[in-house]
Design a protein around this motif. Structure first.
Motif, mmCIF file in Angstrom:
data_model
loop_
_atom_site.group_PDB
_atom_site.id
_atom_site.type_symbol
_atom_site.label_atom_id
_atom_site.label_comp_id
_atom_site.label_asym_id
_atom_site.label_seq_id
_atom_site.Cartn_x
_atom_site.Cartn_y
_atom_site.Cartn_z
ATOM 1 N N THR A 226 -8.147 -5.168 -13.799
ATOM 2 C CA THR A 226 -8.611 -5.382 -12.437
ATOM 3 C C THR A 226 -9.240 -4.115 -11.864
ATOM 4 O O THR A 226 -8.893 -3.000 -12.266
ATOM 5 N N PRO A 227 -10.148 -4.263 -10.914
ATOM 6 C CA PRO A 227 -10.749 -3.104 -10.239
ATOM 7 C C PRO A 227 -9.756 -2.510 -9.241
ATOM 8 O O PRO A 227 -9.805 -2.791 -8.034
ATOM 9 N N VAL A 228 -8.846 -1.699 -9.734
ATOM 10 C CA VAL A 228 -7.706 -1.237 -8.945
ATOM 11 C C VAL A 228 -8.127 -0.464 -7.709
ATOM 12 O O VAL A 228 -7.648 -0.712 -6.599
ATOM 13 N N ARG A 229 -9.014 0.510 -7.887
ATOM 14 C CA ARG A 229 -9.362 1.364 -6.749
ATOM 15 C C ARG A 229 -9.882 0.538 -5.575
ATOM 16 O O ARG A 229 -9.479 0.757 -4.426
ATOM 17 N N GLU A 230 -10.757 -0.412 -5.833
ATOM 18 C CA GLU A 230 -11.316 -1.227 -4.767
ATOM 19 C C GLU A 230 -10.239 -2.066 -4.076
ATOM 20 O O GLU A 230 -10.239 -2.220 -2.851
ATOM 21 N N ILE A 231 -9.295 -2.616 -4.858
ATOM 22 C CA ILE A 231 -8.240 -3.438 -4.270
ATOM 23 C C ILE A 231 -7.260 -2.575 -3.482
ATOM 24 O O ILE A 231 -6.788 -2.968 -2.407
ATOM 25 N N VAL A 232 -6.937 -1.388 -3.996
ATOM 26 C CA VAL A 232 -6.061 -0.475 -3.264
ATOM 27 C C VAL A 232 -6.677 -0.116 -1.919
ATOM 28 O O VAL A 232 -6.003 -0.124 -0.877
ATOM 29 N N GLU A 233 -7.973 0.189 -1.920
ATOM 30 C CA GLU A 233 -8.644 0.536 -0.661
ATOM 31 C C GLU A 233 -8.680 -0.653 0.293
ATOM 32 O O GLU A 233 -8.512 -0.517 1.510
ATOM 33 N N MET A 234 -8.890 -1.831 -0.259
ATOM 34 C CA MET A 234 -8.919 -3.059 0.538
ATOM 35 C C MET A 234 -7.566 -3.289 1.206
ATOM 36 O O MET A 234 -7.475 -3.603 2.398
ATOM 37 N N ALA A 235 -6.480 -3.135 0.442
ATOM 38 C CA ALA A 235 -5.140 -3.324 0.982
ATOM 39 C C ALA A 235 -4.811 -2.256 2.013
ATOM 40 O O ALA A 235 -4.239 -2.550 3.074
ATOM 41 N N ARG A 236 -5.159 -1.025 1.709
ATOM 42 C CA ARG A 236 -4.865 0.082 2.621
ATOM 43 C C ARG A 236 -5.545 -0.147 3.970
ATOM 44 O O ARG A 236 -4.959 0.135 5.026
ATOM 45 N N ALA A 237 -6.761 -0.671 3.950
ATOM 46 C CA ALA A 237 -7.480 -0.933 5.203
ATOM 47 C C ALA A 237 -6.785 -1.994 6.044
ATOM 48 O O ALA A 237 -6.977 -2.051 7.266
ATOM 49 N N ARG A 238 -5.948 -2.821 5.406
ATOM 50 C CA ARG A 238 -5.219 -3.870 6.130
ATOM 51 C C ARG A 238 -3.760 -3.499 6.352
ATOM 52 O O ARG A 238 -2.935 -4.346 6.701
ATOM 53 N N GLY A 239 -3.430 -2.224 6.117
ATOM 54 C CA GLY A 239 -2.077 -1.758 6.393
ATOM 55 C C GLY A 239 -1.065 -2.079 5.321
ATOM 56 O O GLY A 239 0.148 -2.070 5.590
ATOM 57 N N ALA A 240 -1.512 -2.360 4.106
ATOM 58 C CA ALA A 240 -0.600 -2.698 3.017
ATOM 59 C C ALA A 240 -0.595 -1.598 1.969
ATOM 60 O O ALA A 240 -1.640 -1.027 1.633
ATOM 61 N N ASP A 241 0.575 -1.297 1.443
ATOM 62 C CA ASP A 241 0.705 -0.385 0.313
ATOM 63 C C ASP A 241 0.635 -1.170 -0.985
ATOM 64 O O ASP A 241 0.896 -2.385 -1.013
ATOM 65 N N VAL A 242 0.317 -0.477 -2.079
ATOM 66 C CA VAL A 242 0.164 -1.123 -3.384
ATOM 67 C C VAL A 242 0.990 -0.376 -4.418
ATOM 68 O O VAL A 242 0.931 0.854 -4.496
ATOM 69 N N ILE A 243 1.773 -1.103 -5.186
ATOM 70 C CA ILE A 243 2.439 -0.563 -6.375
ATOM 71 C C ILE A 243 1.638 -1.036 -7.575
ATOM 72 O O ILE A 243 1.504 -2.238 -7.818
ATOM 73 N N VAL A 244 1.067 -0.088 -8.297
ATOM 74 C CA VAL A 244 0.182 -0.406 -9.426
ATOM 75 C C VAL A 244 0.972 -0.342 -10.730
ATOM 76 O O VAL A 244 1.620 0.672 -11.028
ATOM 77 N N ASP A 245 0.897 -1.398 -11.497
ATOM 78 C CA ASP A 245 1.533 -1.482 -12.812
ATOM 79 C C ASP A 245 0.498 -1.104 -13.875
ATOM 80 O O ASP A 245 -0.379 -1.890 -14.214
ATOM 81 N N ALA A 246 0.613 0.134 -14.372
ATOM 82 C CA ALA A 246 -0.305 0.622 -15.407
ATOM 83 C C ALA A 246 0.404 0.768 -16.750
ATOM 84 O O ALA A 246 -0.013 1.564 -17.594
ATOM 85 N N ALA A 247 1.469 -0.003 -16.950
ATOM 86 C CA ALA A 247 2.250 0.120 -18.179
ATOM 87 C C ALA A 247 1.419 -0.175 -19.417
ATOM 88 O O ALA A 247 1.592 0.461 -20.461
ATOM 89 N N HIS A 248 0.515 -1.156 -19.319
ATOM 90 C CA HIS A 248 -0.287 -1.529 -20.489
ATOM 91 C C HIS A 248 -1.577 -0.731 -20.613
ATOM 92 O O HIS A 248 -2.125 -0.608 -21.707
#
Length: 443
Positions: A226-248
């Motif tokens: 997934t395009p993580v950076r774009e989704i993280v920025e999108m969530a942050r703009a709406r006041g949401a934090d993101v836990i990213v699973d980069a295990a794989h």
């Protein structure tokens, strides 16, 4: 009639030769040392894409792995086996730990483990103060999800259908633990970059109370990146934090933490880095440490030390000490070369089967959205039983080991995961087998 691996493709060499290992880095007691041998390295000046299809080079890499000759292992997503230098280092470290017992744990171990932590952090491009070692990606996810303390009753958390099941369970647990609601979204099929971004944008828009989002960099079901950076920025703009699973993704793809832009991230070392089972770590950006609770009111470390967010008890110290050897092996090849080879293997079998009538490939052709892991299904065969039957056929008839996965919005599928020891012949055999299966299943 069962067709053997030898009968399907001639000349496929056994991949069981073992190489002596390089000793783990840094000064160590004599009992931990072993004979050194050069690790495989990409020829100087050669671009990773040019090396990706060099079977002589990757055959040499494959000889650093001890694998069974009895079947073709295309199910390497569960656990990435150790190359021989790491396996032998692990055995030496087990012996060392058994010989020295708590003397090792109370003396050299702590500094050596901290040196590994600093090395991992440097490879990711962050400070060691933002890294804490764990027993794997699952423990790291549970610690971050369970410890996230900014949720209030009435808030919401969200995850997708393709996210890791243990992490989804932990998110569900927050319903009772924090008094939140749990929202779910489905990753669309076909999963283009635009479609994925639109799905997250719509989900966050439609659920404005979401304050915590779980996001897989590469999911373990279809391999979609997934395009993580774009989704993280999108969530942050709406006041949401993101836990990213980069295990794989770490060790399979070429990236640093800065490419993701995430504040809370989890990683595995025993998947694509080839470290022993039971090794991983979590990352918390320094400025966000206070937003994760101490693990069970831990007092081993000060509250300002990220290691207070993990309390694993007495873990396998030999596995941790062997991470150095795994990082040596990774560094010798380089992330770019590993990524190029794994994408080459994926492309080779996918491009030979995508013209099969009814064949559905669940990762797009955009190279930014896949690595080694790719799932397929035959149209209309979406049940668990139907896909288990496919994996059984692949194993019983062709000695190819794969696994059925559930979760995708349109039904179950079969996951294919080559590894660095996988040969071109191995994935060609898969393509041949899938064509044969499709012919036999036609009405």
């Amino acid at each position: 009639m069962t067709v053997s691996r030898r009968e399907m493709i001639t000349g496929l060499g056994a991949l069981t030769a073992s190489f002596a290992a390089a000793a783990p880095r840094g000064p160590e007691p004599p009992a931990a040392r072993g004979p050194a041998t050069p690790l495989p390295g990409v020829p100087a000046g050669r671009a990773p894409d040019r090396t990706a299809g060099d079977e002589r080079f990757w055959g040499d890499v494959a000889r650093r792995y001890r694998v069974s000759p009895d079947f073709v292992n295309l199910e390497n997503g569960y656990y990435g086996i150790m190359p021989e230098p790491v396996r032998l280092a692990y055995h030496r470290n087990v012996d060392l730990l058994n010989e020295q017992n708590s003397h090792l744990l109370r003396t050299d171990y702590k500094e050596r483990a901290d040196r590994i932590r600093r090395r991992v952090a440097a490879l990711l491009g962050v400070s060691a103060e933002e890294i804490a070692l764990t027993r794997g990606g699952t423990e790291a996810l549970q610690n971050l999800i369970g410890g996230y303390n900014r949720l209030r009753p009435g808030d919401a958390v969200m995850y997708a259908d393709l996210d890791y099941h243990s992490a989804r369970y932990a998110m569900n647990w927050l319903r009772d633990r924090r008094g939140v609601t749990v929202e779910r979204l489905a990753i669309p099929e076909p999963a283009t970059r635009r479609a994925v971004l639109d799905a997250y944008a719509a989900a966050l828009r439609d659920h404005p109370r979401v304050r915590l989002l779980l996001l897989s960099h590469m999911n373990n079901r279809t391999g979609l990146v997934t395009p993580v950076r774009e989704i993280v920025e999108m969530a942050r703009a709406r006041g949401a934090d993101v836990i990213v699973d980069a295990a794989h993704s770490w060790g399979q793809l070429d990236f640093t933490l800065g490419d993701l832009g995430s504040d809370f991230t989890v990683f595995s070392l025993h998947k694509w880095m080839g470290a022993p089972l039971g090794t991983g770590f979590l990352h918390i950006r320094r400025e966000r440490l206070a937003d994760i609770d101490l693990a069970f009111a831990d007092e081993t470390y000060p509250a300002g030390d990220i290691r207070s967010r993990v309390h694993s008890g007495t873990l396998d110290a030999a596995a941790v000490l062997s991470v150095d050897a795994a990082l040596d092996f990774h560094d010798a090849l380089g992330a770019a070369a590993k990524q190029a080879r794994l994408r080459f293997l994926r492309d080779r079998w996918v491009h030979r089967v995508r013209d099969i009538p009814g064949m559905e490939i669940l990762t797009p052709e955009d190279p930014a959205m896949y690595g080694a892991i790719t799932a397929f299904r035959f149209a209309g065969r979406t049940s668990e039983a139907e896909n288990v039957a496919i994996t059984d056929d692949l194993y019983n008839r062709y000695r190819i080991f794969t696994v059925r996965r559930g979760g995708p919005v349109r039904g179950d599928c079969v996951r294919v995961t080559p590894a660095l020891f996988t040969s071109r012949d191995d994935v060609d055999l898969l393509a041949t087998a899938l064509h044969d299966l499709a012919r036999r299943r036609r009405p």
